[in-house]
Design an enzyme around this catalytic site. Structure first.
Site, PDB file in Angstrom:
ATOM      1  N   CYS A  20       5.901  34.663 -36.399  1.00  0.00           N
ATOM      2  CA  CYS A  20       5.157  34.644 -35.133  1.00  0.00           C
ATOM      3  C   CYS A  20       3.982  35.614 -35.110  1.00  0.00           C
ATOM      4  O   CYS A  20       3.206  35.604 -34.165  1.00  0.00           O
ATOM      5  CB  CYS A  20       6.107  34.942 -33.976  1.00  0.00           C
ATOM      6  SG  CYS A  20       6.808  36.601 -34.037  1.00  0.00           S
ATOM      7  N   CYS A  22      12.737  38.018 -31.513  1.00  0.00           N
ATOM      8  CA  CYS A  22      12.221  39.220 -30.852  1.00  0.00           C
ATOM      9  C   CYS A  22      13.244  40.361 -30.934  1.00  0.00           C
ATOM     10  O   CYS A  22      12.891  41.507 -31.199  1.00  0.00           O
ATOM     11  CB  CYS A  22      11.872  38.932 -29.393  1.00  0.00           C
ATOM     12  SG  CYS A  22      10.546  37.734 -29.197  1.00  0.00           S
TER      13      CYS A  22
END
Length: 157
Positions: free
Chosen positions: A35, A108
């Site tokens: 990402c 994350c």
């Protein structure tokens, strides 16, 4: 708006422990090629009841809102933990009050976990003392540093 989204929004409105931590005892940096997020975590230790525990933790992130929210939660959760206790925390535990991350945001939590593990990789008690005025490089300066290695990227016309 879901409960998760509102908690992330709340964490972003008032992120905790964001920014460099002067005279940190340990620093860890990770990036996610999936990402493009990058995160750096600083740890400062103190003695408490005969144990060396994390007194403060801070972070700097280039990434999505969820990564910033998880890092903010994690820096609070780390306070008072030994390096050994912190080493065993999972990405799911580091999310704190955010709760379980949606499947598309699990990376994350893994990013925050990676920065923590990277900071704890070397025994902080064995780390050389940082000379006055010399701090760990910022995440931004790390990104600007010329890449090493022998990999060559050739643009295709």
């Amino acid at each position: 708006m879901s409960s998760f989204e509102s908690k992330v929004k709340e964490a972003l409105a008032n992120p905790l422990n964001q920014g460099e931590l002067e005279n940190a005892d340990a620093v860890g940096t990770v990036g996610s090629p999936e990402c493009g997020d990058m995160l750096r975590m600083w740890l400062k230790f103190t003695e408490k009841d005969g144990k060396r525990v994390i007194d403060r933790a801070s972070f700097q992130a280039f990434g999505c809102q969820t990564a910033i929210a998880v890092a903010s939660m994690a820096t609070e959760l780390l306070r008072g933990k030994t390096a050994e206790e912190a080493k065993h925390l999972t990405a799911q535990e580091l999310t704190g009050d955010l709760g379980p991350l949606p499947p598309m945001k699990i990376h994350c939590g893994q990013l925050v976990e990676g920065a923590l593990r990277n900071a704890l990789e070397n025994d902080p008690t064995a780390a050389p003392a940082v000379a006055a005025g010399n701090m760990a490089p910022t995440l931004a300066s790390s990104l600007q540093k010329k890449a090493g290695g022998t990999l060559r990227i050739v643009p295709i016309d």
